[in-house]
Every structure is written in structure tokens, then in C-alpha cells.
Design a protein around this motif. Structure first.
Motif, PDB file in Angstrom:
ATOM      1  N   ARG A  93      -2.615   2.747   4.805  1.00 43.52           N
ATOM      2  CA  ARG A  93      -1.520   1.912   5.107  1.00 43.52           C
ATOM      3  C   ARG A  93      -1.562   1.187   6.564  1.00 43.52           C
ATOM      4  O   ARG A  93      -1.137   0.143   6.838  1.00 43.52           O
ATOM      5  CB  ARG A  93      -0.293   2.647   5.016  1.00 43.52           C
TER       6      ARG A  93
ATOM      7  N   ALA B 112      -0.814   5.048  -0.851  1.00 41.11           N
ATOM      8  CA  ALA B 112      -1.983   4.842  -0.245  1.00 41.11           C
ATOM      9  C   ALA B 112      -1.362   5.826   0.799  1.00 41.11           C
ATOM     10  O   ALA B 112      -0.498   6.098   1.433  1.00 41.11           O
ATOM     11  CB  ALA B 112      -2.313   3.556   0.196  1.00 41.11           C
TER      12      ALA B 112
ATOM     13  N   LEU C  33       0.729  -1.296   0.038  1.00 41.16           N
ATOM     14  CA  LEU C  33       0.022   0.007   0.158  1.00 41.16           C
ATOM     15  C   LEU C  33       1.002   1.305   0.021  1.00 41.16           C
ATOM     16  O   LEU C  33       0.453   2.402  -0.786  1.00 41.16           O
ATOM     17  CB  LEU C  33      -1.010   0.031   1.264  1.00 41.16           C
TER      18      LEU C  33
ATOM     19  N   GLY D  57      -3.892  -1.355   6.260  1.00 38.98           N
ATOM     20  CA  GLY D  57      -3.442  -2.583   5.770  1.00 38.98           C
ATOM     21  C   GLY D  57      -2.373  -3.333   6.806  1.00 38.98           C
ATOM     22  O   GLY D  57      -2.553  -4.586   6.723  1.00 38.98           O
TER      23      GLY D  57
ATOM     24  N   GLU E  44      -8.950  -1.281  -2.551  1.00 41.78           N
ATOM     25  CA  GLU E  44      -7.346  -1.312  -2.581  1.00 41.78           C
ATOM     26  C   GLU E  44      -6.802  -2.098  -1.542  1.00 41.78           C
ATOM     27  O   GLU E  44      -5.757  -2.844  -2.074  1.00 41.78           O
ATOM     28  CB  GLU E  44      -7.087   0.125  -2.348  1.00 41.78           C
ATOM     29  N   LEU E  45      -7.377  -2.118  -0.415  1.00 41.62           N
ATOM     30  CA  LEU E  45      -6.801  -3.106   0.736  1.00 41.62           C
ATOM     31  C   LEU E  45      -6.943  -4.368   0.294  1.00 41.62           C
ATOM     32  O   LEU E  45      -6.204  -5.264   0.557  1.00 41.62           O
ATOM     33  CB  LEU E  45      -7.415  -2.592   1.929  1.00 41.62           C
TER      34      LEU E  45
END
Length: 177
Positions: free
Chosen positions: A47, A42, A37, A50, A129-130
Motif C-alpha cells: 500500500r 494488500a 490496494l 502504491g 497488483e500495483l
């Protein structure tokens, strides 16, 4: 102390370095997702999410490091916004939410409560995204899982393209090859 260092201390205290996960330990996986990330640009909250995304367990990984009834424990370490993303990730009923994620008004079902939510676009983007960072790491670590789920994940992530950053899109393209 930086929030990511504090988060790692909490993860160690909760035993993430002793939980098996594709590619080694859960802690190693969480660190890799955090790093990816970061490589994708990100923001810090994503992050951190994540790094801690499996704290409450997930629909695909039942082991929880912390209790979702004590969310303040994680929130104190990584902040309210990052913790909210961790909870969103953990709460996802994948079979009911994934197919509709790219739809602005598509339902996102909380697996803990059964409630159908309508997260805003920013949360859908963060979640996508994650998820891509997480699943690509798992697929890279496990040829067996990639053989079983790689094609369907690649198809799903392609459908999520409107939600993904250019870096995540490039990673999905590379994964498809």
C-alpha cells in the motif's frame, strides 16, 4: 506518525498536489491507488508503494518527484521494502517486461540500467497488483486513455491472472465489461 501520513507529507513537499494527472493531480491519483490496494487487502508495504509508486517517475509518466540516486530519502519515510517496490515499479521497461511478467523466469528489464532481472514470484505479484491498481485508476479517470489502451490492458491483466489477488481479478473482470 504513521508511514502513510509521513509519505503524504513528503509527496506534498515534492509538489505532487501540483502535478497534473488523469483524474486531477498526481497526489489524488496516488491516494486512490493506495486506497484501492487497501480495499484489496494488500499488505502495508505494498500500500505504501502504491502511495509513492510514481516517486521516481515511470515508463508511462516521466515526471519524477525524487531522484533515484537518492533512494534513501524515500526509504527513510516508507521503509526499505516499500521503497524497493517503488524502485521496481519505476524501473520497469514496460515493453520489454510486461509480456514476460507471469513467467517465473521471464526477464524484467530495468529501464534505467538496461539490466534484465529475474524478480522472485513475490515481487512479480506485488508489481502486477500495483500495476493493475494504477492502470485501472488511470482508465477510470480518462475515457480517452481507456479507448486507446483499455482492450490491450484487459488482455494483459488477464494473462497476469496467476499473479493477481482475487480482488484484483474481480476488478479486471469488472473493467472488461
Amino acid at each position: 506518525m504513521r508511514a502513510d501520513a509521513e509519505a503524504e507529507r513528503l509527496l506534498l513537499a515534492k509538489g505532487a498536489d501540483r502535478v497534473e494527472h488523469p483524474g486531477g493531480t498526481l497526489l489524488a491519483h496516488l491516494r486512490r491507488v493506495h486506497a484501492v490496494l487497501g480495499d484489496w487487502g494488500a499488505r502495508p508495504e505494498l500500500r505504501l508503494a502504491g502511495l509513492c509508486h510514481a516517486f521516481y517517475g515511470t515508463d508511462g509518466f516521466a515526471t519524477a518527484l525524487g531522484a533515484r540516486t537518492r533512494r534513501e530519502e524515500l526509504s527513510r519515510v516508507i521503509g526499505a521494502e516499500a521503497e524497493r517496490l517503488v524502485y521496481l515499479y519505476a524501473s520497469c521497461d514496460r515493453s520489454r517486461s510486461y509480456p514476460h511478467l507471469a513467467s517465473p523466469d521471464g526477464p524484467f528489464t530495468d529501464r534505467f540500467t538496461g539490466t534484465a532481472l529475474r524478480p522472485p514470484a513475490a515481487d512479480r505479484r506485488d508489481f502486477a497488483e500495483l500495476t493493475v491498481a494504477n492502470e485501472l485508476d488511470v482508465m477510470a479517470a480518462s475515457p480517452e486513455l481507456r479507448a486507446a489502451h483499455g482492450d490491450s490492458l484487459a488482455e494483459l491483466f488477464t494473462a497476469w491472472r496467476p499473479l493477481l489477488s482475487p480482488s484484483a481479478i474481480r476488478a479486471v473482470r469488472a473493467f472488461r465489461r
